[in-house]
Design a protein around this motif. Structure first.
Motif, PDB file in Angstrom:
ATOM      1  N   PHE A 158       0.834  -1.198   0.000  1.00  0.00           N
ATOM      2  CA  PHE A 158       0.000   0.000   0.000  1.00  0.00           C
ATOM      3  C   PHE A 158       0.873   1.254   0.000  1.00  0.00           C
ATOM      4  O   PHE A 158       0.627   2.201  -0.757  1.00  0.00           O
ATOM      5  N   CYS A 159       1.897   1.265   0.826  1.00  0.00           N
ATOM      6  CA  CYS A 159       2.806   2.416   0.903  1.00  0.00           C
ATOM      7  C   CYS A 159       3.586   2.583  -0.399  1.00  0.00           C
ATOM      8  O   CYS A 159       3.840   3.718  -0.834  1.00  0.00           O
ATOM      9  N   ILE A 160       3.969   1.472  -1.011  1.00  0.00           N
ATOM     10  CA  ILE A 160       4.693   1.544  -2.291  1.00  0.00           C
ATOM     11  C   ILE A 160       3.805   2.163  -3.367  1.00  0.00           C
ATOM     12  O   ILE A 160       4.267   2.969  -4.194  1.00  0.00           O
ATOM     13  N   VAL A 161       2.526   1.809  -3.363  1.00  0.00           N
ATOM     14  CA  VAL A 161       1.586   2.377  -4.339  1.00  0.00           C
ATOM     15  C   VAL A 161       1.533   3.887  -4.183  1.00  0.00           C
ATOM     16  O   VAL A 161       1.597   4.641  -5.178  1.00  0.00           O
ATOM     17  N   TYR A 162       1.400   4.360  -2.951  1.00  0.00           N
ATOM     18  CA  TYR A 162       1.368   5.799  -2.693  1.00  0.00           C
ATOM     19  C   TYR A 162       2.674   6.469  -3.125  1.00  0.00           C
ATOM     20  O   TYR A 162       2.668   7.494  -3.801  1.00  0.00           O
ATOM     21  N   PHE A 163       3.790   5.888  -2.709  1.00  0.00           N
ATOM     22  CA  PHE A 163       5.089   6.493  -3.012  1.00  0.00           C
ATOM     23  C   PHE A 163       5.332   6.558  -4.520  1.00  0.00           C
ATOM     24  O   PHE A 163       5.782   7.583  -5.043  1.00  0.00           O
ATOM     25  N   TRP A 164       5.022   5.480  -5.214  1.00  0.00           N
ATOM     26  CA  TRP A 164       5.272   5.446  -6.659  1.00  0.00           C
ATOM     27  C   TRP A 164       4.360   6.427  -7.387  1.00  0.00           C
ATOM     28  O   TRP A 164       4.769   7.066  -8.361  1.00  0.00           O
ATOM     29  N   SER A 165       3.128   6.547  -6.909  1.00  0.00           N
ATOM     30  CA  SER A 165       2.212   7.515  -7.494  1.00  0.00           C
ATOM     31  C   SER A 165       2.731   8.936  -7.290  1.00  0.00           C
ATOM     32  O   SER A 165       2.716   9.755  -8.225  1.00  0.00           O
ATOM     33  N   ALA A 166       3.199   9.241  -6.078  1.00  0.00           N
ATOM     34  CA  ALA A 166       3.744  10.574  -5.792  1.00  0.00           C
ATOM     35  C   ALA A 166       4.995  10.842  -6.612  1.00  0.00           C
ATOM     36  O   ALA A 166       5.213  11.960  -7.096  1.00  0.00           O
ATOM     37  N   PHE A 167       5.822   9.826  -6.777  1.00  0.00           N
ATOM     38  CA  PHE A 167       7.063   9.977  -7.540  1.00  0.00           C
ATOM     39  C   PHE A 167       6.772  10.422  -8.973  1.00  0.00           C
ATOM     40  O   PHE A 167       7.441  11.323  -9.505  1.00  0.00           O
ATOM     41  N   HIS A 168       5.776   9.807  -9.589  1.00  0.00           N
ATOM     42  CA  HIS A 168       5.438  10.167 -10.970  1.00  0.00           C
ATOM     43  C   HIS A 168       4.733  11.520 -11.028  1.00  0.00           C
ATOM     44  O   HIS A 168       4.919  12.280 -11.996  1.00  0.00           O
ATOM     45  N   LYS A 169       3.918  11.821 -10.026  1.00  0.00           N
ATOM     46  CA  LYS A 169       3.225  13.114 -10.018  1.00  0.00           C
ATOM     47  C   LYS A 169       4.220  14.273  -9.899  1.00  0.00           C
ATOM     48  O   LYS A 169       4.063  15.313 -10.556  1.00  0.00           O
ATOM     49  N   ILE A 170       5.227  14.110  -9.078  1.00  0.00           N
ATOM     50  CA  ILE A 170       6.210  15.175  -8.877  1.00  0.00           C
ATOM     51  C   ILE A 170       6.906  15.544 -10.185  1.00  0.00           C
ATOM     52  O   ILE A 170       7.265  16.700 -10.421  1.00  0.00           O
ATOM     53  N   HIS A 171       7.078  14.567 -11.052  1.00  0.00           N
ATOM     54  CA  HIS A 171       7.778  14.801 -12.314  1.00  0.00           C
ATOM     55  C   HIS A 171       6.842  15.255 -13.429  1.00  0.00           C
ATOM     56  O   HIS A 171       7.266  15.373 -14.589  1.00  0.00           O
ATOM     57  N   ALA A 172       5.578  15.491 -13.087  1.00  0.00           N
ATOM     58  CA  ALA A 172       4.619  16.021 -14.059  1.00  0.00           C
ATOM     59  C   ALA A 172       4.424  17.509 -13.784  1.00  0.00           C
ATOM     60  O   ALA A 172       4.216  17.918 -12.638  1.00  0.00           O
ATOM     61  N   ASP A 173       4.484  18.320 -14.811  1.00  0.00           N
ATOM     62  CA  ASP A 173       4.430  19.775 -14.640  1.00  0.00           C
ATOM     63  C   ASP A 173       3.150  20.246 -13.955  1.00  0.00           C
ATOM     64  O   ASP A 173       3.180  21.141 -13.104  1.00  0.00           O
ATOM     65  N   VAL A 174       2.007  19.651 -14.340  1.00  0.00           N
ATOM     66  CA  VAL A 174       0.738  20.123 -13.775  1.00  0.00           C
ATOM     67  C   VAL A 174       0.656  19.871 -12.273  1.00  0.00           C
ATOM     68  O   VAL A 174       0.064  20.668 -11.525  1.00  0.00           O
ATOM     69  N   TRP A 175       1.249  18.785 -11.807  1.00  0.00           N
ATOM     70  CA  TRP A 175       1.263  18.505 -10.369  1.00  0.00           C
ATOM     71  C   TRP A 175       2.308  19.360  -9.670  1.00  0.00           C
ATOM     72  O   TRP A 175       2.061  19.916  -8.591  1.00  0.00           O
ATOM     73  N   PHE A 176       3.483  19.459 -10.262  1.00  0.00           N
ATOM     74  CA  PHE A 176       4.561  20.240  -9.651  1.00  0.00           C
ATOM     75  C   PHE A 176       4.166  21.712  -9.519  1.00  0.00           C
ATOM     76  O   PHE A 176       4.518  22.376  -8.539  1.00  0.00           O
ATOM     77  N   ASN A 177       3.405  22.226 -10.489  1.00  0.00           N
ATOM     78  CA  ASN A 177       2.997  23.636 -10.478  1.00  0.00           C
ATOM     79  C   ASN A 177       1.671  23.870  -9.766  1.00  0.00           C
ATOM     80  O   ASN A 177       1.191  25.003  -9.704  1.00  0.00           O
ATOM     81  N   GLY A 178       1.063  22.806  -9.241  1.00  0.00           N
ATOM     82  CA  GLY A 178      -0.130  22.948  -8.418  1.00  0.00           C
ATOM     83  C   GLY A 178      -1.424  23.195  -9.163  1.00  0.00           C
ATOM     84  O   GLY A 178      -2.360  23.776  -8.601  1.00  0.00           O
ATOM     85  N   VAL A 179      -1.529  22.754 -10.423  1.00  0.00           N
ATOM     86  CA  VAL A 179      -2.751  22.997 -11.197  1.00  0.00           C
ATOM     87  C   VAL A 179      -3.398  21.703 -11.692  1.00  0.00           C
ATOM     88  O   VAL A 179      -4.310  21.741 -12.517  1.00  0.00           O
ATOM     89  N   ALA A 180      -2.955  20.563 -11.212  1.00  0.00           N
ATOM     90  CA  ALA A 180      -3.471  19.284 -11.721  1.00  0.00           C
ATOM     91  C   ALA A 180      -4.969  19.138 -11.478  1.00  0.00           C
ATOM     92  O   ALA A 180      -5.704  18.642 -12.344  1.00  0.00           O
ATOM     93  N   THR A 181      -5.437  19.572 -10.313  1.00  0.00           N
ATOM     94  CA  THR A 181      -6.859  19.445  -9.993  1.00  0.00           C
ATOM     95  C   THR A 181      -7.724  20.186 -11.009  1.00  0.00           C
ATOM     96  O   THR A 181      -8.821  19.738 -11.349  1.00  0.00           O
TER      97      THR A 181
END
Length: 315
Positions: free
Chosen positions: A170-193
């Motif tokens: 479960f923790c790996i799923v969260y961590f891996w999801s966060a890892f990929h989100k951080i490297h996406a511009d929309v998430w890094f810049n706070g506009v993904a939602t």
């Protein structure tokens, strides 16, 4: 030495027997719900007229059964699948039934993989871990009674390790999801939602349009999601931060459930949180709730008291 002591401690008792039984029931209800929702479309999804090309499964590889044979007799396959679910619900066959159910569930997924989501994929792994766990001490026709001390210790160890596998996964799923989100511009810049909730597919409420137009809400929800997924795998292992981070995680998944109309995925993840609490902790929380209800409504609901070992009984 610490690892050895932890292994010895896990052999002493099944620390999660109560919630393992609760989750066993949840699995069965969840699988039956899926079949009910798919009932009008079973022929298209699993029958011989399906346009989906199935992939080999453990069940078909082990028994040499071709996927087209299962499709040709999909009514019998689904009927047998439901019978196995009911047997697992009542604890009939114990570990053997759990293994057969896992094989059938994997086959169902491979026959029609286009309807799957992340929750379904995670559920497949949980069901595999549950094969090794003793989830039959509660809510089953007959609890497992192991008289041999060595086998009992092995059963306890397997159950505790199975739960630990679920929580680490479960923790790996969260961590891996966060890892990929951080490297996406929309998430890094706070506009993904903004981009997600602007899609017609995810407009779950009339307030979605207002939310995506509110810059503060867009930024807060985007970074809130990132923070939960990044720090949950760390904070959940500490007693002082476990409950707050789990409450935040539940709030996140409830928000997705309501505003984005993603249902099964969120319910699976919320129920998985229960594995981060032992029987002792569940007992304490349930007793507080019961005492509170009794004091407010002046009822006499019996509290849960532990007997020697891991059993929980009603007074």
């Amino acid at each position: 030495m610490t690892l050895y002591k932890n292994m010895i401690r896990m052999e002493e008792k099944n620390n999660y027997s109560f919630y393992l039984a609760v989750f066993r029931i949840f699995i069965c209800l969840h699988l039956v719900k899926n079949i009910i929702f798919q009932w009008p479309y079973l022929d298209i999804l699993y029958g011989p007229q399906s346009f989906i090309h199935p992939t080999p499964t453990v069940l078909t590889e082990l028994l040499g059964i071709k996927s087209f044979f299962i499709r040709a007799h999909y009514q019998a396959f689904i009927t047998l699948y439901l019978i196995i679910i009911v047997g697992y619900l009542f604890g009939v066959g114990k570990h053997f039934t759990a293994l057969i159910l896992f094989l059938f569930y994997e086959t169902i997924q491979r026959l029609c993989n286009i309807v799957l989501n992340g929750g379904d994929n995670f559920m497949r792994f949980i069901m595999l871990y549950m094969v090794f766990a003793d989830s039959y001490q509660y809510f089953s026709i007959r609890a497992i009674s192991i008289k041999n001390e060595t086998m009992k210790r092995l059963s306890n160890l397997a159950s505790n390790l199975a739960v630990r596998a679920v929580t680490i996964h479960f923790c790996i799923v969260y961590f891996w999801s966060a890892f990929h989100k951080i490297h996406a511009d929309v998430w890094f810049n706070g506009v993904a939602t903004y981009y997600i909730m602007s899609l017609a597919r995810f407009k779950g409420t009339p307030w979605n349009d207002w939310l995506v137009k509110n810059g503060y809400m867009v930024t807060m929800t985007t970074y809130f999601t990132l923070l939960i997924e990044m720090y949950f795998p760390v904070l959940v292992w500490f007693r002082k931060t476990r409950l707050p981070v789990i409450i935040c995680g539940i709030a996140l998944h409830i928000g997705i459930y309501i505003f984005m109309m993603i249902y099964g995925f969120e319910i699976i993840f919320i129920f998985t949180y229960g594995f981060f609490f032992t029987d002792k902790e569940w007992l304490g929380m349930l007793n507080k709730v019961i005492s509170r209800i009794n004091s407010i409504a002046r009822w006499k609901i019996p509290t849960l008291v532990p007997e020697p070992g891991t059993e929980i009984r009603l007074t």
